[in-house]
Scaffold this motif. Structure first.
Motif, mmCIF file in Angstrom:
data_model
loop_
_atom_site.group_PDB
_atom_site.id
_atom_site.type_symbol
_atom_site.label_atom_id
_atom_site.label_comp_id
_atom_site.label_asym_id
_atom_site.label_seq_id
_atom_site.Cartn_x
_atom_site.Cartn_y
_atom_site.Cartn_z
ATOM 1 N N ALA A 136 11.050 18.122 9.763
ATOM 2 C CA ALA A 136 11.036 19.566 9.570
ATOM 3 C C ALA A 136 9.589 20.044 9.551
ATOM 4 N N VAL A 137 9.232 20.899 10.484
ATOM 5 C CA VAL A 137 7.842 21.333 10.601
ATOM 6 C C VAL A 137 7.627 22.610 9.792
ATOM 7 N N ASP A 138 6.997 22.449 8.628
ATOM 8 C CA ASP A 138 6.599 23.607 7.824
ATOM 9 C C ASP A 138 5.125 23.889 8.085
ATOM 10 N N THR A 139 4.528 24.775 7.294
ATOM 11 C CA THR A 139 3.126 25.140 7.517
ATOM 12 C C THR A 139 2.199 23.946 7.311
ATOM 13 N N HIS A 140 2.526 23.065 6.361
ATOM 14 C CA HIS A 140 1.681 21.891 6.108
ATOM 15 C C HIS A 140 1.703 20.931 7.301
ATOM 16 N N ILE A 141 2.890 20.623 7.787
ATOM 17 C CA ILE A 141 3.008 19.694 8.911
ATOM 18 C C ILE A 141 2.397 20.301 10.173
ATOM 19 N N PHE A 142 2.616 21.586 10.386
ATOM 20 C CA PHE A 142 2.046 22.254 11.546
ATOM 21 C C PHE A 142 0.522 22.141 11.528
ATOM 22 N N ARG A 143 -0.066 22.353 10.352
ATOM 23 C CA ARG A 143 -1.527 22.267 10.215
ATOM 24 C C ARG A 143 -2.032 20.843 10.435
ATOM 25 N N VAL A 144 -1.406 19.873 9.790
ATOM 26 C CA VAL A 144 -1.849 18.486 9.904
ATOM 27 C C VAL A 144 -1.719 17.988 11.343
ATOM 28 N N ALA A 145 -0.591 18.283 11.979
ATOM 29 C CA ALA A 145 -0.365 17.814 13.341
ATOM 30 C C ALA A 145 -1.390 18.374 14.310
ATOM 31 N N ASN A 146 -1.749 19.644 14.129
ATOM 32 C CA ASN A 146 -2.721 20.271 15.021
ATOM 33 C C ASN A 146 -4.155 19.899 14.663
ATOM 34 N N THR A 148 -5.433 17.292 13.035
ATOM 35 C CA THR A 148 -5.810 15.889 13.253
ATOM 36 C C THR A 148 -5.719 15.466 14.715
ATOM 37 N N GLY A 149 -4.959 16.218 15.510
ATOM 38 C CA GLY A 149 -4.712 15.813 16.888
ATOM 39 C C GLY A 149 -3.516 14.891 17.012
ATOM 40 N N LEU A 150 -2.766 14.725 15.923
ATOM 41 C CA LEU A 150 -1.603 13.839 15.934
ATOM 42 C C LEU A 150 -0.540 14.316 16.913
ATOM 43 N N ALA A 151 -0.190 15.594 16.836
ATOM 44 C CA ALA A 151 0.844 16.154 17.716
ATOM 45 C C ALA A 151 0.611 17.649 17.851
ATOM 46 N N PRO A 152 -0.424 18.054 18.565
ATOM 47 C CA PRO A 152 -0.748 19.480 18.663
ATOM 48 C C PRO A 152 0.318 20.272 19.400
ATOM 49 N N GLY A 153 0.509 21.496 18.955
ATOM 50 C CA GLY A 153 1.485 22.376 19.594
ATOM 51 C C GLY A 153 1.280 23.800 19.135
ATOM 52 N N ARG A 154 1.752 24.753 19.934
ATOM 53 C CA ARG A 154 1.551 26.167 19.607
ATOM 54 C C ARG A 154 2.639 26.726 18.698
ATOM 55 N N THR A 155 3.771 26.063 18.638
ATOM 56 C CA THR A 155 4.884 26.525 17.814
ATOM 57 C C THR A 155 5.424 25.357 16.990
ATOM 58 N N TYR A 185 -1.716 18.092 -0.447
ATOM 59 C CA TYR A 185 -2.673 17.604 -1.442
ATOM 60 C C TYR A 185 -4.006 17.107 -0.880
ATOM 61 N N VAL A 186 -4.080 16.816 0.403
ATOM 62 C CA VAL A 186 -5.327 16.297 0.984
ATOM 63 C C VAL A 186 -5.825 17.200 2.106
ATOM 64 N N CYS A 187 -5.038 17.333 3.151
ATOM 65 C CA CYS A 187 -5.437 18.125 4.316
ATOM 66 C C CYS A 187 -5.023 19.580 4.104
ATOM 67 N N THR A 188 -5.571 20.181 3.071
ATOM 68 C CA THR A 188 -5.200 21.531 2.663
ATOM 69 C C THR A 188 -5.762 22.575 3.627
ATOM 70 N N VAL A 199 -7.048 8.874 6.424
ATOM 71 C CA VAL A 199 -7.000 8.825 7.888
ATOM 72 C C VAL A 199 -8.133 9.642 8.509
ATOM 73 N N ALA A 200 -9.189 9.895 7.752
ATOM 74 C CA ALA A 200 -10.287 10.735 8.239
ATOM 75 C C ALA A 200 -10.921 10.185 9.508
ATOM 76 N N ASP A 201 -11.015 8.856 9.587
ATOM 77 C CA ASP A 201 -11.654 8.264 10.770
ATOM 78 C C ASP A 201 -10.804 8.396 12.025
ATOM 79 N N LEU A 202 -9.516 8.691 11.857
ATOM 80 C CA LEU A 202 -8.607 8.859 12.993
ATOM 81 C C LEU A 202 -8.469 10.324 13.393
ATOM 82 N N CYS A 203 -8.959 11.197 12.550
ATOM 83 C CA CYS A 203 -8.771 12.638 12.717
ATOM 84 C C CYS A 203 -9.712 13.213 13.767
#
Length: 212
Positions: A136-146, A148-155, A185-188, A199-203
């Motif tokens: 479930a992509v909420d605001t936290h997951i949307f921010r982290v994914a974009n 960090t480059g894990l799974a960027p997306g516009r929506t 709590y971390v990637c606020t 995971v800072a070195d992967l970000c």
């Protein structure tokens, strides 16, 4: 993010929280469904405060309907959009009784047909209540994914699709919670704690703080 980096990313999040759990308090799929509906544009803490008293008197669709709209509003009046949420919850309870024998359905189609339940809420219920590997992509997951480059997306839907493509199956069951808690709590949103990030070195975020 390369596949091996993605695996390392989730391995580290798993090491920090081997068995992540929702911060919403619930005992049954029905209570979870109600809590998630209430959590839209509200904090988990405010929802837990409301449901602590609500679920004592109304922990089934029948009991919730017996409260009536005014009775339900009294319990949730401190939560944003409480009027529309009260109407949606009661309408959902009627459908659960009329079409599903009072039980929360386990299919996405049936869940999304319930008032106040969109794709994100359905994903949470499927994942948390029934163990489905949904994200479930909420605001936290949307921010982290974009960020960090894990799974960027516009929506949110695009981010969800990309996460399901890149997250290894072994991590998919808990990926939802690992990402939410990392974002909470971390990637606020403001002043992310890059120095404490596992995971800072992967970000890939250009604005991340330098180590130390």
């Amino acid at each position: 993010m390369p596949p091996e980096a993605v695996r390392t990313f989730f391995s580290r999040l798993r090491a920090e929280r081997p068995e992540p759990r929702s911060e919403l308090r619930y005992r049954t799929p029905f209570e979870l469904l109600v809590a998630v509906i209430l959590s839209a544009q509200a904090t988990d803490a405010s929802v837990n405060k409301a449901t602590e008293t609500l679920f004592r008197v109304a922990d089934t669709p029948e009991k919730m309907l017996a409260l009536g709209e005014e009775g339900l509003r009294r319990h949730i009046r401190h939560i944003g959009l409480h009027n529309s949420k009260a109407r949606n919850i009661l309408a959902t309870c009627r459908i659960l009784l009329e079409r599903h024998g009072g039980e929360v359905p386990r299919s996405r189609e049936a869940l999304e047909a319930l008032p106040g339940v969109g794709r994100k809420t359905a994903n949470v219920v499927l994942n948390v209540a029934f163990g489905e590997p949904t994200i479930a992509v909420d605001t936290h997951i949307f921010r982290v994914a974009n960020r960090t480059g894990l799974a960027p997306g516009r929506t949110p839907r695009e981010v969800e699709r990309r996460l399901l493509e890149v997250v290894p199956e072994t991590f998919r069951r808990h990926a939802h919670h690992w990402l939410i808690l990392h974002g909470r709590y971390v990637c606020t949103a403001r002043r992310p704690r890059c120095g404490a990030c596992p995971v800072a070195d992967l970000c890939a975020w250009e604005g991340k703080a330098a180590p130390g």
